[in-house]
Design a protein around this motif. Structure first.
Motif, PDB file in Angstrom:
ATOM      1  N   GLN A 135       0.639  -1.222  -0.052  1.00 24.33           N
ATOM      2  CA  GLN A 135      -0.156  -0.072  -0.329  1.00 24.33           C
ATOM      3  C   GLN A 135       0.881   1.553  -0.428  1.00 24.33           C
ATOM      4  O   GLN A 135       1.930   1.194   0.845  1.00 24.33           O
ATOM      5  CB  GLN A 135      -0.727   0.305   1.272  1.00 24.33           C
ATOM      6  CG  GLN A 135      -1.825  -1.506   1.481  1.00 24.33           C
ATOM      7  CD  GLN A 135      -2.648  -1.197   3.145  1.00 24.33           C
ATOM      8  OE1 GLN A 135      -2.577  -0.219   3.457  1.00 24.33           O
ATOM      9  NE2 GLN A 135      -3.237  -2.117   3.236  1.00 24.33           N
ATOM     10  N   ILE A 136       0.525   2.435  -0.844  1.00 19.94           N
ATOM     11  CA  ILE A 136       1.391   3.539  -0.488  1.00 19.94           C
ATOM     12  C   ILE A 136       0.240   4.090  -0.756  1.00 19.94           C
ATOM     13  O   ILE A 136      -0.287   4.634  -1.628  1.00 19.94           O
ATOM     14  CB  ILE A 136       2.905   3.425  -1.789  1.00 19.94           C
ATOM     15  CG1 ILE A 136       2.949   5.002  -2.402  1.00 19.94           C
ATOM     16  CG2 ILE A 136       1.452   3.329  -3.503  1.00 19.94           C
ATOM     17  CD1 ILE A 136       3.991   5.525  -3.573  1.00 19.94           C
ATOM     18  N   CYS A 137       0.467   5.728  -0.339  1.00 19.25           N
ATOM     19  CA  CYS A 137      -0.810   6.759  -0.417  1.00 19.25           C
ATOM     20  C   CYS A 137      -0.058   7.866  -0.484  1.00 19.25           C
ATOM     21  O   CYS A 137       0.759   7.979   0.653  1.00 19.25           O
ATOM     22  CB  CYS A 137      -1.347   6.701   0.827  1.00 19.25           C
ATOM     23  SG  CYS A 137      -2.389   8.060   1.281  1.00 19.25           S
ATOM     24  N   GLU A 139      -1.664  10.360  -1.439  1.00 18.38           N
ATOM     25  CA  GLU A 139      -2.472  11.898  -1.395  1.00 18.38           C
ATOM     26  C   GLU A 139      -2.485  13.498  -0.676  1.00 18.38           C
ATOM     27  O   GLU A 139      -2.121  13.567   0.314  1.00 18.38           O
ATOM     28  CB  GLU A 139      -4.134  11.118  -1.129  1.00 18.38           C
ATOM     29  CG  GLU A 139      -4.526  11.244   0.009  1.00 18.38           C
ATOM     30  CD  GLU A 139      -5.733  10.285   0.624  1.00 18.38           C
ATOM     31  OE1 GLU A 139      -6.959  10.624  -0.454  1.00 18.38           O
ATOM     32  OE2 GLU A 139      -6.147  10.100   2.133  1.00 18.38           O
ATOM     33  N   PHE A 152       7.073   1.025 -11.702  1.00 19.60           N
ATOM     34  CA  PHE A 152       5.602   0.099 -10.850  1.00 19.60           C
ATOM     35  C   PHE A 152       7.418  -1.653 -11.248  1.00 19.60           C
ATOM     36  O   PHE A 152       6.155  -2.582 -10.717  1.00 19.60           O
ATOM     37  CB  PHE A 152       4.977   0.416 -11.205  1.00 19.60           C
ATOM     38  CG  PHE A 152       4.043   1.900 -10.947  1.00 19.60           C
ATOM     39  CD1 PHE A 152       3.647   1.234  -9.539  1.00 19.60           C
ATOM     40  CD2 PHE A 152       3.715   2.471 -11.862  1.00 19.60           C
ATOM     41  CE1 PHE A 152       3.076   2.902  -9.091  1.00 19.60           C
ATOM     42  CE2 PHE A 152       3.112   3.819 -12.035  1.00 19.60           C
ATOM     43  CZ  PHE A 152       2.746   3.758 -10.777  1.00 19.60           C
ATOM     44  N   LEU A 158       2.187  -4.484  -4.355  1.00 21.31           N
ATOM     45  CA  LEU A 158       1.619  -3.230  -4.564  1.00 21.31           C
ATOM     46  C   LEU A 158      -0.305  -3.804  -4.733  1.00 21.31           C
ATOM     47  O   LEU A 158      -0.529  -4.441  -5.728  1.00 21.31           O
ATOM     48  CB  LEU A 158       1.250  -2.453  -5.666  1.00 21.31           C
ATOM     49  CG  LEU A 158       1.304  -0.603  -5.328  1.00 21.31           C
ATOM     50  CD1 LEU A 158       2.086  -0.687  -4.207  1.00 21.31           C
ATOM     51  CD2 LEU A 158       1.757   0.088  -6.537  1.00 21.31           C
ATOM     52  N   GLU A 160      -2.890  -1.540  -3.220  1.00 20.88           N
ATOM     53  CA  GLU A 160      -4.077   0.063  -2.776  1.00 20.88           C
ATOM     54  C   GLU A 160      -2.682   1.133  -3.407  1.00 20.88           C
ATOM     55  O   GLU A 160      -1.717   0.881  -2.863  1.00 20.88           O
ATOM     56  CB  GLU A 160      -4.094  -0.119  -1.732  1.00 20.88           C
ATOM     57  CG  GLU A 160      -5.191  -1.297  -0.882  1.00 20.88           C
ATOM     58  CD  GLU A 160      -6.160  -1.043  -0.034  1.00 20.88           C
ATOM     59  OE1 GLU A 160      -5.751   0.106   0.832  1.00 20.88           O
ATOM     60  OE2 GLU A 160      -6.242  -1.876   0.501  1.00 20.88           O
ATOM     61  N   ILE A 161      -2.899   2.086  -4.068  1.00 25.41           N
ATOM     62  CA  ILE A 161      -2.686   3.267  -4.738  1.00 25.41           C
ATOM     63  C   ILE A 161      -3.333   4.038  -4.774  1.00 25.41           C
ATOM     64  O   ILE A 161      -4.552   4.450  -4.499  1.00 25.41           O
ATOM     65  CB  ILE A 161      -1.765   3.424  -6.133  1.00 25.41           C
ATOM     66  CG1 ILE A 161      -0.950   2.161  -6.819  1.00 25.41           C
ATOM     67  CG2 ILE A 161      -1.599   4.672  -6.254  1.00 25.41           C
ATOM     68  CD1 ILE A 161      -0.588   2.284  -7.813  1.00 25.41           C
ATOM     69  N   GLU A 162      -2.938   5.251  -3.356  1.00 23.30           N
ATOM     70  CA  GLU A 162      -3.605   6.233  -3.327  1.00 23.30           C
ATOM     71  C   GLU A 162      -2.231   7.802  -3.710  1.00 23.30           C
ATOM     72  O   GLU A 162      -1.809   8.343  -2.726  1.00 23.30           O
ATOM     73  CB  GLU A 162      -4.572   6.369  -1.936  1.00 23.30           C
ATOM     74  CG  GLU A 162      -4.773   7.620  -1.450  1.00 23.30           C
ATOM     75  CD  GLU A 162      -6.525   8.165  -2.489  1.00 23.30           C
ATOM     76  OE1 GLU A 162      -6.515   9.004  -3.612  1.00 23.30           O
ATOM     77  OE2 GLU A 162      -7.374   7.248  -1.839  1.00 23.30           O
ATOM     78  N   MET A 163      -2.998   8.525  -3.991  1.00 23.30           N
ATOM     79  CA  MET A 163      -2.454   9.171  -5.470  1.00 23.30           C
ATOM     80  C   MET A 163      -3.519  10.528  -5.594  1.00 23.30           C
ATOM     81  O   MET A 163      -2.967  11.695  -6.145  1.00 23.30           O
ATOM     82  CB  MET A 163      -1.654   9.169  -6.034  1.00 23.30           C
ATOM     83  CG  MET A 163      -2.177   8.251  -6.875  1.00 23.30           C
ATOM     84  SD  MET A 163      -0.915   8.019  -8.470  1.00 23.30           S
ATOM     85  CE  MET A 163      -0.659   9.534  -9.646  1.00 23.30           C
ATOM     86  N   LEU A 183      -3.883  -4.923  -8.058  1.00 25.81           N
ATOM     87  CA  LEU A 183      -4.976  -4.198  -6.913  1.00 25.81           C
ATOM     88  C   LEU A 183      -6.383  -4.506  -7.228  1.00 25.81           C
ATOM     89  O   LEU A 183      -7.174  -4.334  -7.751  1.00 25.81           O
ATOM     90  CB  LEU A 183      -4.477  -2.452  -7.664  1.00 25.81           C
ATOM     91  CG  LEU A 183      -3.170  -1.814  -8.289  1.00 25.81           C
ATOM     92  CD1 LEU A 183      -3.568  -0.543  -8.971  1.00 25.81           C
ATOM     93  CD2 LEU A 183      -2.162  -2.351  -6.983  1.00 25.81           C
ATOM     94  N   ILE A 186      -7.616   1.789  -6.543  1.00 25.07           N
ATOM     95  CA  ILE A 186      -6.856   3.033  -6.331  1.00 25.07           C
ATOM     96  C   ILE A 186      -7.283   4.592  -6.558  1.00 25.07           C
ATOM     97  O   ILE A 186      -8.871   4.401  -7.173  1.00 25.07           O
ATOM     98  CB  ILE A 186      -7.252   2.716  -8.473  1.00 25.07           C
ATOM     99  CG1 ILE A 186      -6.518   1.017  -8.860  1.00 25.07           C
ATOM    100  CG2 ILE A 186      -6.520   3.308  -9.284  1.00 25.07           C
ATOM    101  CD1 ILE A 186      -6.649   1.068 -10.035  1.00 25.07           C
TER     102      ILE A 186
END
Length: 223
Positions: A135-137, A139, A152, A158, A160-163, A183, A186
Motif C-alpha cells: 500500500q502506498i498513500c 494523497e 512500478f 502492490l 492499493e494506490i492512493e494519489m 490492485l 485505486i
C-alpha cells in the motif's frame, strides 16, 4: 500513567496509545528506555514538533504509526535506517519538503502512508525498489511530476494506490502497459490520466474501489 512509569517497561515490545491526547516529550522518554519496541502506535494524538532523532534507538521497530498528530518540519532522512520497518504511517500531519530518497532503503516496507501533509517535489525513484510494498498513500500533497512505467516494474505485490489531489502524472502507455500487480483499490482523483481511457485498468481483476474523477479523460468508454 506518567511517561516515567512507561519508561520502566524495559522489555516492552508493543505499545499502542492510539487516540488519546498525548503531547509533550513522551517520544524522548520512550526512545531512551524502551529500546526493545517492535510496534509503536501513537496515532491520533497531539504530538508536535519534529520527529525526534532519538527514535533511532528502536532498531527492532517493525511498525511506526504517527498518523494524525501535529508533527512539522521535513520527513527525516534517518527513518531510512530503521531497516525492519514494515509499516510507516505519517499521514495527516503538517510535514513539509520532499519525500526523502532514503525511504527506498526500507526493503521490508509493506505500508507507506504519507497522505494529507504539505509535501512537495516528485516521487523518488527509490520507492520503486520496495519490492514488498502493498500500500502506498501520498494523497493531498503538493507532489508533482511524472511516474513512469519503470517505477512500478518491481512492485508486484502492490494492492492499493492512493494519489488523489496531487499534481502527479501517471506517465504510462494507456493502451499497451501491463502492470505487474493486481490492485484492489485505486485512488487517482484529480490526477492527469487522459486524454485516452487507460486500458491498463482492464488488466486489474481484483478491483473493489476505483476513484478517477477529474482525471482529464476525453474518450469513448471501452466496452
Amino acid at each position: 500513567m506518567h511517561a516515567s512509569t512507561i519508561a520502566n517497561f524495559t522489555s516492552l515490545r508493543v505499545l499502542d496509545l492510539f487516540a488519546n491526547q498525548l503531547s509533550g516529550e513522551l517520544m524522548h522518554v520512550l526512545s531512551k528506555i524502551c529500546t526493545s519496541l517492535e510496534s509503536l502506535d501513537l496515532g491520533l494524538n497531539s504530538l508536535q514538533g519534529e520527529i525526534p532523532h532519538a527514535i533511532l534507538n528502536f532498531q527492532n521497530l517493525k511498525k511506526l504509526v504517527l498518523y494524525s498528530n501535529k508533527f512539522t518540519s521535513q520527513i527525516p532522512e534517518f527513518l531510512g535506517r530503521l531497516k525492519p520497518l514494515e509499516f510507516l504511517e505519517l499521514g495527516n500531519n503538517s510535514l513539509t519538503g520532499p519525500i526523502p530518497t532514503s525511504r527506498g532503503n526500507l526493503s521490508s516496507l509493506r505500508v507507506l502512508d504519507l497522505g494529507a501533509n504539505k509535501l512537495n517535489g516528485t516521487i523518488p525513484k527509490s520507492l520503486g525498489l520496495l519490492t514488498e510494498l502493498e500500500q502506498i498513500c501520498v494523497e493531498k500533497n503538493s507532489l508533482e511530476g511524472p511516474i513512469e512505467e519503470s517505477f512500478f516494474s518491481k512492485l508486484s505485490k502492490l494492492e492499493e494506490i492512493e494519489m488523489s489531489s496531487t499534481n502527479l502524472l501517471l506517465d504510462v502507455s494507456p493502451s499497451t502497459w501491463v502492470p505487474p500487480f493486481q490492485l484492489t483499490y485505486i485512488g487517482m482523483n484529480s490526477c492527469k490520466m487522459g486524454p485516452k481511457f487507460p486500458l491498463w485498468l482492464q488488466t486489474q481483476k481484483s478491483l473493489q474501489g476505483l476513484w478517477m474523477s477529474n482525471s482529464g479523460i476525453s474518450d469513448m468508454a471501452p466496452s
